[in-house]
Every structure is written in C-alpha cells, then in structure tokens.
Scaffold this motif. Structure first.
Motif, PDB file in Angstrom:
ATOM      1  N   GLU A 160       0.835  -1.199   0.000  1.00  0.00           N
ATOM      2  CA  GLU A 160       0.000   0.000   0.000  1.00  0.00           C
ATOM      3  C   GLU A 160       0.875   1.257   0.000  1.00  0.00           C
ATOM      4  O   GLU A 160       1.882   1.322   0.701  1.00  0.00           O
ATOM      5  N   ARG A 162       0.464   5.218   0.871  1.00  0.00           N
ATOM      6  CA  ARG A 162      -0.444   6.148   1.558  1.00  0.00           C
ATOM      7  C   ARG A 162       0.148   7.552   1.428  1.00  0.00           C
ATOM      8  O   ARG A 162       1.209   7.822   1.968  1.00  0.00           O
ATOM      9  N   ARG A 222      -2.247  -1.084  -3.571  1.00  0.00           N
ATOM     10  CA  ARG A 222      -3.295  -0.072  -3.629  1.00  0.00           C
ATOM     11  C   ARG A 222      -2.771   1.280  -3.164  1.00  0.00           C
ATOM     12  O   ARG A 222      -1.827   1.361  -2.365  1.00  0.00           O
ATOM     13  N   THR A 224      -3.868   4.695  -1.203  1.00  0.00           N
ATOM     14  CA  THR A 224      -4.849   5.268  -0.289  1.00  0.00           C
ATOM     15  C   THR A 224      -4.503   6.728  -0.077  1.00  0.00           C
ATOM     16  O   THR A 224      -3.385   7.047   0.354  1.00  0.00           O
TER      17      THR A 224
END
Ligand SMILES: NC(=O)c1ccc[n+]([C@@H]2O[C@H](COP(=O)([O-])OP(=O)(O)OC[C@H]3O[C@@H](n4cnc5c(N)ncnc54)[C@H](OP(=O)(O)O)[C@@H]3O)[C@@H](O)[C@H]2O)c1
Length: 291
Positions: A160, A162, A222, A224
């Motif tokens: 991830e 962020r 991903r 975020t």
C-alpha cells in the motif's frame, strides 16, 4: 583526479559504482569506515576518509583534484556542510565543483515554503560567487523514494502507498540515470557555468505509480489518499525525527499546491542516457517492492 563526496549515501554509492562499471578512476570521500566497506574490491575506487564539516580532515581528499561532485545529506546541516566545503576546496586549489542539487519535477517550488529548495538555491548562489568554476546537476524526486523501507514510500509488507497529495503528478527520475549522467558530466569538459535539470520520462499520479508497481510485481498494490495530518502522525509513529517530518510536511504541502509536473529529458539526451520509465524501474526492483 575526480572526487565524489557523500559516497556512502543513496546517490553517491550508485555514482561510485557507475564510475567503477566504466573503469574510471574516482576518489570517494566517506566518514564512516563501516559504510565504505561496500566499495572494497573495486579497483578504480580510491577511498579517503574525511568530514566535510572539518576542513583539516580533507587535505588528502583534495590532493590533485580537478573536479568535485559535491553531495551531502538534505537532512544534515546542508548549507553549513556544503558552503564550508566550498571554502575548503577553494583554499586547497580545487578548480571546479559540480553541485548535486535538486529541482522538484521541473516545477519551481516556492523557496519560502520548502526548505529543500531554499537551501539548494542558497548553496548554488554561494558556489556561483565563490570564484570557482561551477555546474549544477538538479534531479527531480528519485524513483527510489517509493521503495519500502524509505519511511515515506510503499508500506513494507502492506502492498500500500499512503500519500497526502491528492491527484498531483510527479516526474520521478531513476538515480541510475542520474549516476550515468553524473559520470559522463564529470569525465568531460565544457560544463562550467551550466545547470542540468533532470526528471523521469512521465508525469505520474500516485494511482498510476501504484498500478505500475502492481504490473511489475504481478501483485495488487493499492493507493490510499490520506490527509496531511494523518501522514505526519504515521511518520511520527514510525520514529521519524521531527526535522525530517517538517521537511516532508513542507514538500507534501507544496506538491498539493502545484499538482502538475513537467517532464525534462534534455539532460538525458545531452549525455546520451536512455530515460528509465517507472515501469522499468519497478520491474528491476520487483523483489524490493515485495519485501
Ligand atoms: N530524495 C530525493 O528525492 C532527492 C531528489 C533530488 C535531489 N536530492 C538531493 O540529493 C542529495 C543527496 O541525497 P541522497 O538521499 O542521495 O543522500 P544521502 O543518502 O542522504 O547521503 C548523504 C551522504 O552525505 C554524507 N555526508 C553528510 N554529511 C557529511 C559530512 N559532514 N562529511 C562527509 N560526508 C557527509 C553521508 O555520509 P554518511 O553515510 O556517513 O551518513 C552520506 O554518504 C541531497 O542534497 C538531496 O537534497 C534528493
């Protein structure tokens, strides 16, 4: 003789390896012998210990030097370190300093709002008025910034990214490209009084960066989007020192204010270096992204 400072750092170590790869002699300044061990066995690399903040420790480093590539850390008294080093080099008779500087994705950040821009500009002006021949090499954000383990990049083990910068685009450059340009620049003449900006070949959003990491690794990552306050809290929780957090605070805020990035490949072309795309970078570092 060519001297490279900051040789044990992220950029410096890749630049020293590029010199060795091209069988070019280079002198590498280090201050920590443990970190310098990585260069043992590279026959064209002469290792010299010294501290850029202590001019008296630099006598051996400056001997017979025609050109210096001056690198130090953005996190450690950069203005004092580099301006003092320029004075020491001048006193030792070094004719030419190439400053390893920085420029955010080809977009000018407001020097009043981002300390990194302010400090690089201050050092550039100091060097330009020093009486020495000067050159500035100004890479944009490094692609290596996104690797796990850099504190601000992809979360190690989490797959991830962020980030608090919304839809802003960035044009990160691979340090391997910068290293090839740096070696070509240091080994040729005619660069005095010039500034060379460098970005990577694409202006990418964080979502696109994560898509490319996913494609390169074959594993879904991903993106975020989080608030600036959340990001700063997370960095504090990871133990990042407060001055580094404040630097990232300023840089994230500037990136949100300036969402577009230019692509600037003239320097790659001038030195015959093929620009590495983010996808190629991610493929080369797929194992590191999966840590
Ligand atoms: N991060 C980015 O995306 C980005 C983009 C463009 C430009 N830049 C600029 O690139 C430059 C280099 O960054 P980096 O991340 O590659 O470097 P880095 O990993 O922070 O390494 C800095 C090097 O400088 C050495 N150093 C610092 N103070 C010293 C002193 N007093 N005497 C001797 N050596 C000293 C360090 O030695 P030790 O190993 O002993 O600590 C280390 O080898 C910075 O000026 C930064 O602003 C960064």
């Amino acid at each position: 003789m060519i001297l490279v400072t900051g040789a044990t750092g992220l950029s410096g170590s890749m630049i020293i390896r590029e010199f060795a790869q091209q069988n070019m002699s280079v002198r590498a300044l280090f201050r920590n012998p443990d970190k310098a061990q990585q260069f043992h066995g590279l026959s064209d690399v002469e290792l010299v210990q010294g501290d850029m903040l202590q001019p008296e420790s630099l006598t051996a480093a400056f001997r017979d030097v025609e050109r210096v590539l001056m690198i130090s850390s953005a996190r450690e008294r950069m203005v004092q370190t580099q301006c003092g080093f320029i004075d020491a080099a001048k006193a030792a008779g070094v004719p030419h300093i190439v400053k390893y500087s920085g420029k955010e994705s080809g977009v000018d950040f407001d020097p009043d709002k981002f300390r990194g821009t302010r400090e690089h500009l201050e050092i550039e002006r100091y060097l330009e008025t020093s009486g020495l021949a000067w050159t500035h090499l100004r890479p944009s954000q490094f692609m290596q910034f996104y690797l796990p383990g850099t504190l601000a990049g992809v979360e190690a083990g989490q797959r991830e990214l962020r980030m608090p910068i919304g839809d802003s685009r960035l044009s990160p450059v691979d340090i391997e490209d910068v290293a090839k340009v740096a070696v070509a620049l240091m080994r040729s003449d005619g660069h005095e009084g010039k500034a060379y900006d460098m970005t990577g070949p694409e202006a990418l959003s964080m979502k696109e960066i994560v898509e490319q990491i996913s494609e390169a690794t074959g594993i879904a990552f991903r993106y975020t989007e989080i608030s600036l306050e959340e990001k700063l809290q997370e960095l504090r929780a990871k133990g990042m020192p407060e001055p580094a957090i404040q630097t990232l605070n300023e840089i994230f805020a500037e990136r949100s204010r300036r969402p577009e990035s230019h692509v600037w490949l003239q320097t790659h072309r001038a030195f015959g270096v093929e620009p590495t795309s983010f996808l190629e970078f991610a493929r080369r570092n797929a194992q590191a992204f999966l840590r």
